[in-house]
Motif scaffolding. Structure first.
Motif, PDB file in Angstrom:
ATOM      1  N   LYS A 133      26.791  45.788  43.932  1.00 39.02           N
ATOM      2  CA  LYS A 133      26.281  46.139  42.728  1.00 39.02           C
ATOM      3  C   LYS A 133      25.664  47.633  42.930  1.00 39.02           C
ATOM      4  CE  LYS A 133      26.288  41.494  41.043  1.00 39.02           C
ATOM      5  NZ  LYS A 133      25.490  40.541  40.017  1.00 39.02           N
ATOM      6  N   ARG A 138      36.519  37.415  43.134  1.00 43.02           N
ATOM      7  CA  ARG A 138      35.036  37.532  43.026  1.00 43.02           C
ATOM      8  C   ARG A 138      34.869  38.702  43.661  1.00 43.02           C
ATOM      9  NH1 ARG A 138      29.646  35.434  44.583  1.00 43.02           N
ATOM     10  NH2 ARG A 138      28.293  36.143  43.096  1.00 43.02           N
ATOM     11  N   ASN A 159      31.899  47.574  37.384  1.00 44.04           N
ATOM     12  CA  ASN A 159      32.304  46.646  38.534  1.00 44.04           C
ATOM     13  C   ASN A 159      33.543  47.219  38.965  1.00 44.04           C
ATOM     14  OD1 ASN A 159      30.094  44.823  37.919  1.00 44.04           O
ATOM     15  ND2 ASN A 159      31.581  43.415  36.606  1.00 44.04           N
ATOM     16  N   THR A 177      25.994  38.308  48.451  1.00 43.03           N
ATOM     17  CA  THR A 177      27.051  38.608  47.497  1.00 43.03           C
ATOM     18  C   THR A 177      26.713  39.600  46.345  1.00 43.03           C
ATOM     19  OG1 THR A 177      26.605  36.651  45.937  1.00 43.03           O
ATOM     20  CG2 THR A 177      28.254  36.499  47.622  1.00 43.03           C
ATOM     21  N   ASN A 178      25.503  40.381  46.444  1.00 45.72           N
ATOM     22  CA  ASN A 178      25.189  41.282  45.204  1.00 45.72           C
ATOM     23  C   ASN A 178      25.059  42.652  45.972  1.00 45.72           C
ATOM     24  OD1 ASN A 178      25.115  39.173  43.148  1.00 45.72           O
ATOM     25  ND2 ASN A 178      23.126  38.449  43.767  1.00 45.72           N
ATOM     26  N   ASP A 205      35.431  41.410  32.197  1.00 44.34           N
ATOM     27  CA  ASP A 205      33.839  41.161  31.764  1.00 44.34           C
ATOM     28  C   ASP A 205      33.806  40.357  30.363  1.00 44.34           C
ATOM     29  OD1 ASP A 205      31.031  41.360  32.712  1.00 44.34           O
ATOM     30  OD2 ASP A 205      30.912  42.028  30.481  1.00 44.34           O
ATOM     31  N   SER A 229      36.348  39.893  39.076  1.00 46.33           N
ATOM     32  CA  SER A 229      35.122  39.730  37.978  1.00 46.33           C
ATOM     33  C   SER A 229      33.847  39.814  39.020  1.00 46.33           C
ATOM     34  CB  SER A 229      35.152  38.261  37.328  1.00 46.33           C
ATOM     35  OG  SER A 229      34.133  38.309  36.616  1.00 46.33           O
ATOM     36  N   ASP A 230      32.730  40.012  38.427  1.00 47.15           N
ATOM     37  CA  ASP A 230      31.441  39.944  38.921  1.00 47.15           C
ATOM     38  C   ASP A 230      31.223  38.452  39.097  1.00 47.15           C
ATOM     39  OD1 ASP A 230      28.834  39.726  39.625  1.00 47.15           O
ATOM     40  OD2 ASP A 230      27.973  40.711  37.900  1.00 47.15           O
ATOM     41  N   ASN A 231      31.613  37.714  38.034  1.00 44.09           N
ATOM     42  CA  ASN A 231      31.383  36.310  38.230  1.00 44.09           C
ATOM     43  C   ASN A 231      32.605  35.403  37.426  1.00 44.09           C
ATOM     44  OD1 ASN A 231      30.187  33.754  37.859  1.00 44.09           O
ATOM     45  ND2 ASN A 231      28.573  34.462  36.696  1.00 44.09           N
ATOM     46  N   ASP A 279      33.245  34.499  33.395  1.00 43.71           N
ATOM     47  CA  ASP A 279      34.092  35.482  32.772  1.00 43.71           C
ATOM     48  C   ASP A 279      35.558  34.679  32.714  1.00 43.71           C
ATOM     49  OD1 ASP A 279      32.189  37.478  32.483  1.00 43.71           O
ATOM     50  OD2 ASP A 279      32.718  37.933  34.463  1.00 43.71           O
ATOM     51  N   ASP A 322      32.110  38.102  46.535  1.00 43.74           N
ATOM     52  CA  ASP A 322      32.818  37.518  47.684  1.00 43.74           C
ATOM     53  C   ASP A 322      33.643  38.204  48.684  1.00 43.74           C
ATOM     54  OD1 ASP A 322      31.533  35.125  46.947  1.00 43.74           O
ATOM     55  OD2 ASP A 322      33.430  34.413  46.047  1.00 43.74           O
ATOM     56  N   ALA A 381      33.196  32.493  37.417  1.00 40.13           N
ATOM     57  CA  ALA A 381      32.661  31.315  37.240  1.00 40.13           C
ATOM     58  C   ALA A 381      32.559  31.323  35.672  1.00 40.13           C
ATOM     59  CB  ALA A 381      31.497  30.703  38.111  1.00 40.13           C
TER      60      ALA A 381
END
Length: 178
Positions: A144, A125, A162, A140-141, A11, A96-98, A102, A128, A100
């Motif tokens: 969480k 990801r 995460n 995709t959430n 993160d 990672s969570d994101n 991180d 995904d 794009a």
């Protein structure tokens, strides 16, 4: 050493949307194999501006405070050493969570200060993987909700939450951790 010892969740907190134009403030790396193992990197700014005020407000680190952090070249070397010890010298696999966001900071700082990225050229990801597992590629959430550690914009806490979500997704797929 099990196969999951080379997997970590990353993160990143930064003062803007992309490296080279903005500063990475901090990052957290948490072991997927053992979420109690982590590395916290807090890096001094490389650019002589504070970035976006709203980004700094979310992170809670002022530009003046960040100036007291360690030089990025020192932090990145320490992070690489921690990762190589964790993975027994094998290539690191970053989740990672994101990615794009991180991954772009991580990769840029690795190449600038290490000359290479110990994780190679890609990241995974979490959302995904979970969306594919459920056959819902646009949702995709959902994973969480499985985080136990609150999302606080502390990079270690966020990475640990995460990891908790990723481990839940993998357990739903009957993936063993040993």
């Amino acid at each position: 050493m099990n196969k999951w010892s080379q997997h970590v969740v990353l993160d990143v907190e930064a003062d803007g949307p992309c490296p080279s134009l903005y500063n990475m403030i901090s990052f957290g790396l948490v072991s997927v194999s053992n979420p109690e193992l982590y590395f916290r990197g807090e890096v001094a700014p490389i650019l002589d501006h504070a970035g976006l005020a709203e980004a700094r407000a979310i992170v809670g680190v002022s530009f003046e405070q960040q100036k007291t952090f360690q030089a990025p070249e020192e932090v990145m070397v320490a992070a690489r050493t921690w990762l190589m010890d964790l993975a027994g010298g094998r290539r690191i696999i970053i989740w990672s969570d994101n990615p794009a966001f991180d991954w772009q900071y991580w990769n840029w700082y690795c190449h600038r200060y290490l000359g290479e990225n110990p994780a190679g050229f890609s990241a995974r990801r979490i959302g995904d993987l979970d969306a594919g597992r459920r056959g819902e590629p646009l949702n995709t959430n959902a994973w969480k909700r499985r985080r136990e550690t609150p999302h606080s914009h502390d990079p270690v806490d966020d990475a640990r939450g995460n990891v908790e979500g990723l481990r839940w997704v993998l357990s739903e797929m009957d993936v063993p951790f040993d």
